[in-house]
Scaffold this active site. Structure first.
Site, short mmCIF file in Angstrom:
data_model
loop_
_atom_site.label_atom_id
_atom_site.label_comp_id
_atom_site.label_asym_id
_atom_site.label_seq_id
_atom_site.Cartn_x
_atom_site.Cartn_y
_atom_site.Cartn_z
N ARG A 1 75.73 80.17 21.92
CA ARG A 1 75.20 80.29 23.29
C ARG A 1 73.74 79.82 23.32
NH1 ARG A 1 78.79 80.88 27.44
NH2 ARG A 1 76.85 81.11 28.57
N PHE B 1 83.66 78.29 42.91
CA PHE B 1 83.74 77.02 42.19
C PHE B 1 84.99 76.92 41.30
CE2 PHE B 1 80.89 79.90 39.82
CZ PHE B 1 81.52 79.97 38.60
N HIS C 1 81.33 74.13 26.52
CA HIS C 1 81.72 75.52 26.77
C HIS C 1 81.54 76.30 25.49
CE1 HIS C 1 84.14 79.05 27.87
NE2 HIS C 1 84.60 78.97 26.64
N ASN D 1 78.22 70.28 32.57
CA ASN D 1 77.20 70.76 31.62
C ASN D 1 77.62 70.60 30.16
OD1 ASN D 1 79.05 72.81 31.53
ND2 ASN D 1 77.71 74.36 32.40
N TYR E 1 90.29 79.64 32.49
CA TYR E 1 89.14 80.11 33.27
C TYR E 1 89.52 81.26 34.23
CZ TYR E 1 85.55 76.63 31.96
OH TYR E 1 84.58 75.89 31.30
N THR F 1 73.50 77.76 31.61
CA THR F 1 74.64 77.14 32.33
C THR F 1 74.19 75.94 33.16
OG1 THR F 1 75.69 79.31 32.45
CG2 THR F 1 76.53 77.62 33.94
N LYS G 1 83.15 69.11 26.82
CA LYS G 1 83.81 68.94 28.12
C LYS G 1 83.96 67.45 28.49
CE LYS G 1 82.34 73.35 30.23
NZ LYS G 1 81.57 73.90 31.38
N ARG H 1 72.74 71.46 26.40
CA ARG H 1 72.79 71.22 27.85
C ARG H 1 71.52 70.56 28.38
NH1 ARG H 1 76.06 76.77 29.44
NH2 ARG H 1 78.15 75.83 29.51
N GLU I 1 90.04 83.03 23.27
CA GLU I 1 89.93 81.58 23.52
C GLU I 1 90.38 80.78 22.29
OE1 GLU I 1 85.95 80.92 25.02
OE2 GLU I 1 86.42 81.92 26.91
P1 IDP Z 1 78.90 79.30 30.90
O1 IDP Z 1 79.70 78.03 30.72
O2 IDP Z 1 77.44 79.07 30.64
O3 IDP Z 1 79.47 80.46 30.15
P2 IDP Z 1 80.02 80.54 33.27
O4 IDP Z 1 79.25 81.39 34.22
O5 IDP Z 1 80.99 81.21 32.37
O6 IDP Z 1 78.98 79.66 32.45
O7 IDP Z 1 80.78 79.46 34.16
C1 IDP Z 1 81.79 78.66 33.59
C2 IDP Z 1 81.57 77.24 34.03
O8 IDP Z 1 81.73 77.16 35.44
C3 IDP Z 1 80.16 76.69 33.78
O9 IDP Z 1 79.98 76.17 32.48
C4 IDP Z 1 80.06 75.62 34.82
O10 IDP Z 1 80.70 74.42 34.38
C5 IDP Z 1 80.83 76.20 35.98
N1 IDP Z 1 79.94 76.87 36.93
C6 IDP Z 1 79.29 78.04 36.78
N2 IDP Z 1 78.57 78.36 37.85
C7 IDP Z 1 78.77 77.36 38.73
C8 IDP Z 1 78.28 77.09 40.06
O11 IDP Z 1 77.52 77.86 40.65
N3 IDP Z 1 78.72 75.93 40.63
C9 IDP Z 1 79.55 75.06 40.02
N4 IDP Z 1 80.03 75.26 38.77
C10 IDP Z 1 79.64 76.39 38.14
MG MG Z 2 81.26 81.47 30.36
#
Ligand code: IDP
Ligand code: MG
Length: 133
Positions: free
Chosen positions: A85, A57, A115, A112, A49, A91, A9, A102, A126
């Site tokens: 993962r 968010f 992805h 973070n 997304y 996350t 990212k 991460r 994807e």
């Molecule tokens: P992941 O990347 O671990 O799969 P997801 O729940 O799919 O997590 O969320 C996608 C992306 O959205 C996360 O990697 C993060 O950058 C962002 N994100 C997820 N939850 C939050 C939040 O509560 N606040 C701000 N950004 C978030």
């Molecule tokens: Mg995800």
């Protein structure tokens, strides 16, 4: 062999962490099958997304993913989706375990660093999203 999509990212590309992160994949036995460095439009990030479109968010997330260059990669290994993962970590980098990408490089829940696809179905979608010719 299974394939999954990984994205380095903007926060990580900006800090020149590309090579270190790729090295972490290689050390875990992943093969990087295809890769490209691109910058996407916000509208593309919104499509990518789409599953998160109802989340509070969502808008910030799409602004962020389109804010600078990213490296998108098809990576391959047995059980690649789950293994990726695991290597990524939680996350929220605060909750990520030692040895994960991460934990090592993530700044915050939104910045973070990586992805990774979360299911067989999404990995296919994807990979197609970025690499369908
Ligand atoms: P992941 O990347 O671990 O799969 P997801 O729940 O799919 O997590 O969320 C996608 C992306 O959205 C996360 O990697 C993060 O950058 C962002 N994100 C997820 N939850 C939050 C939040 O509560 N606040 C701000 N950004 C978030
Ligand atoms: Mg995800």
């Amino acid at each position: 062999m299974e394939q999954t999509l990984s994205i380095i990212k903007p926060d990580a590309v900006e800090r020149h962490l590309e090579d270190e992160i790729k090295q972490m994949f290689l050390e875990k036995g992943f093969k990087i099958v295809k890769e490209k460095k691109i910058q996407i439009e916000k509208t593309e990030a919104e499509l990518f997304y789409q599953v998160h479109q109802t989340k509070p968010f969502y808008n910030d997330l799409c602004t962020y993913l389109s804010s600078g260059p990213i490296v998108v990669m098809i990576i391959e290994k047995e059980n690649a989706i789950k293994e990726n993962r695991n290597l990524m970590g939680a996350t929220n980098p605060k909750d990520a375990e030692e040895g994960t990408i991460r934990k090592k490089y993530g700044i915050s829940i939104d910045k973070n660093s990586v992805h990774g696809s979360d299911s067989v179905e999404n990995a296919k979608k994807e990979i197609d999203f970025f690499f369908k010719d």
